[in-house]
Design a protein around this motif. Sequence first.
Motif, mmCIF file in Angstrom:
data_model
loop_
_atom_site.group_PDB
_atom_site.id
_atom_site.type_symbol
_atom_site.label_atom_id
_atom_site.label_comp_id
_atom_site.label_asym_id
_atom_site.label_seq_id
_atom_site.Cartn_x
_atom_site.Cartn_y
_atom_site.Cartn_z
ATOM 1 N N SER A 78 0.275 5.757 21.214
ATOM 2 C CA SER A 78 -0.258 6.927 21.694
ATOM 3 C C SER A 78 -0.563 6.888 23.174
ATOM 4 C CB SER A 78 -1.393 7.505 20.842
ATOM 5 O OG SER A 78 -2.484 6.464 20.777
ATOM 6 N N HIS A 93 -1.366 17.982 30.672
ATOM 7 C CA HIS A 93 -1.220 18.477 29.518
ATOM 8 C C HIS A 93 -0.061 18.010 28.628
ATOM 9 C CE1 HIS A 93 1.726 21.174 31.186
ATOM 10 N NE2 HIS A 93 2.233 21.497 30.122
ATOM 11 N N MET A 96 -1.035 14.465 27.444
ATOM 12 C CA MET A 96 -1.722 14.398 26.477
ATOM 13 C C MET A 96 -1.159 14.724 24.991
ATOM 14 S SD MET A 96 -5.412 15.642 28.054
ATOM 15 C CE MET A 96 -6.409 15.358 26.626
ATOM 16 N N SER A 97 -0.445 15.802 25.043
ATOM 17 C CA SER A 97 0.116 16.207 23.849
ATOM 18 C C SER A 97 1.397 15.396 23.350
ATOM 19 C CB SER A 97 1.079 17.597 24.174
ATOM 20 O OG SER A 97 1.713 17.764 24.932
ATOM 21 N N VAL A 100 -1.081 12.530 21.902
ATOM 22 C CA VAL A 100 -1.419 13.052 20.357
ATOM 23 C C VAL A 100 -0.592 13.117 19.490
ATOM 24 C CG1 VAL A 100 -2.646 15.034 19.401
ATOM 25 C CG2 VAL A 100 -3.693 13.984 21.240
ATOM 26 N N ILE A 236 -8.667 11.845 16.076
ATOM 27 C CA ILE A 236 -7.585 12.310 16.959
ATOM 28 C C ILE A 236 -8.658 13.035 18.126
ATOM 29 C CG2 ILE A 236 -5.838 14.219 17.588
ATOM 30 C CD1 ILE A 236 -4.813 13.559 14.729
ATOM 31 N N LEU A 237 -9.549 13.614 17.851
ATOM 32 C CA LEU A 237 -10.325 14.226 18.798
ATOM 33 C C LEU A 237 -11.125 13.208 19.596
ATOM 34 C CD1 LEU A 237 -11.969 16.672 19.772
ATOM 35 C CD2 LEU A 237 -13.816 16.250 18.045
ATOM 36 N N ARG A 239 -9.896 9.901 20.115
ATOM 37 C CA ARG A 239 -8.919 9.138 20.918
ATOM 38 C C ARG A 239 -8.140 10.165 22.215
ATOM 39 N NH1 ARG A 239 -5.750 4.586 19.747
ATOM 40 N NH2 ARG A 239 -8.268 3.897 19.150
ATOM 41 N N SER A 240 -8.455 11.385 21.842
ATOM 42 C CA SER A 240 -7.808 12.095 22.975
ATOM 43 C C SER A 240 -8.677 11.783 24.149
ATOM 44 C CB SER A 240 -8.078 13.781 22.619
ATOM 45 O OG SER A 240 -7.300 13.950 21.652
ATOM 46 N N ILE A 243 -6.683 9.109 25.810
ATOM 47 C CA ILE A 243 -5.531 9.500 26.073
ATOM 48 C C ILE A 243 -5.505 10.292 27.553
ATOM 49 C CG2 ILE A 243 -3.661 11.109 25.604
ATOM 50 C CD1 ILE A 243 -3.868 10.231 22.720
ATOM 51 N N LEU A 244 -6.771 11.124 27.692
ATOM 52 C CA LEU A 244 -6.857 11.795 28.842
ATOM 53 C C LEU A 244 -7.071 10.956 29.872
ATOM 54 C CD1 LEU A 244 -7.673 14.429 30.517
ATOM 55 C CD2 LEU A 244 -9.993 13.972 29.435
#
Length: 285
Positions: A78, A93, A96-97, A100, A236-237, A239-240, A243-244
């Motif tokens: 990811s 954006h 990140m998408s 995710v 996911i929240l 790990r975001s 990712i950010l």
Amino acid sequence: MRSVTSKQVTDWWTTSISDIEPGVIRLRGYPVEDLIRGASFVQTIWAMVRGDLPTDEQARLLEKALVAAVDHGPQAPSIAAARMAATCGVGLHGAMSTGVGLLGDVHGGAGQQCVELLTAIADEVAAAAPEDGDRDRLPDVVADHLAACKAQGRYVPGFGHRFHPRDPRRTPLLEAVHAAVAAGTVPGRHLAVAEEIERQLGQGRARPVPMNIDGATAVVYAELGFAPELARGLFILSRSVGILAHSWEEQQSGRRIKGPIPPPLLPTYAGAAHRPVAEPDGTDD
């Protein structure tokens, strides 16, 4: 053509989460200004998905699980995908998408699967026949589930790690759950199941098979009463955030179209050898 009433319109997205009107924002009934003044982000997450505010002890335990899963480096698919996307002009954006979007059943779903396993075992133990008396059924039930996993060729979600001999996130999370059990914040049923699975998986092995981040956070989420699918959503929240951070760092590097391996290396080709394509003979049908 059937007419639509104003009530049918306003009922279209009926929700018990947010109450919005001019000058008013209430989330689960709490005025947003009060949440801003008195609630943490973790408490607000809990309220949004559960309906009310957690106790301070519940919020602290949830926060530890969210912190633990924030990042695992660019070798995580990811994160790698998000970083590649960041070099392709899709914006923050889009990067990140992309990251995710890779958090599915295999990469990102083990926490949910582990909550399901822990809950199934805990419920089976709790439903043991009265004639069992005080006999501890936990080892037998765990052994049955592990045998079923082996017979079906399924791995046990939440245990072992392909990189870490012992996941450094396991122990502090389990210490926090033990403390929460001692304080009466959580019951400890799922913790007991997870530790028994870990014990049995390590029997007869030169190397143990300890819980990984998915297993340890699954214990936290299950003990706090989150539904299994919410365990994945919370992962996911969390790990975001990683990712950010990785998407932003890669975007600032100025690199363009960064592929999965550095040039001039190319993936191994295992297809047919060079084959000519016959040229048209120039005749018309």
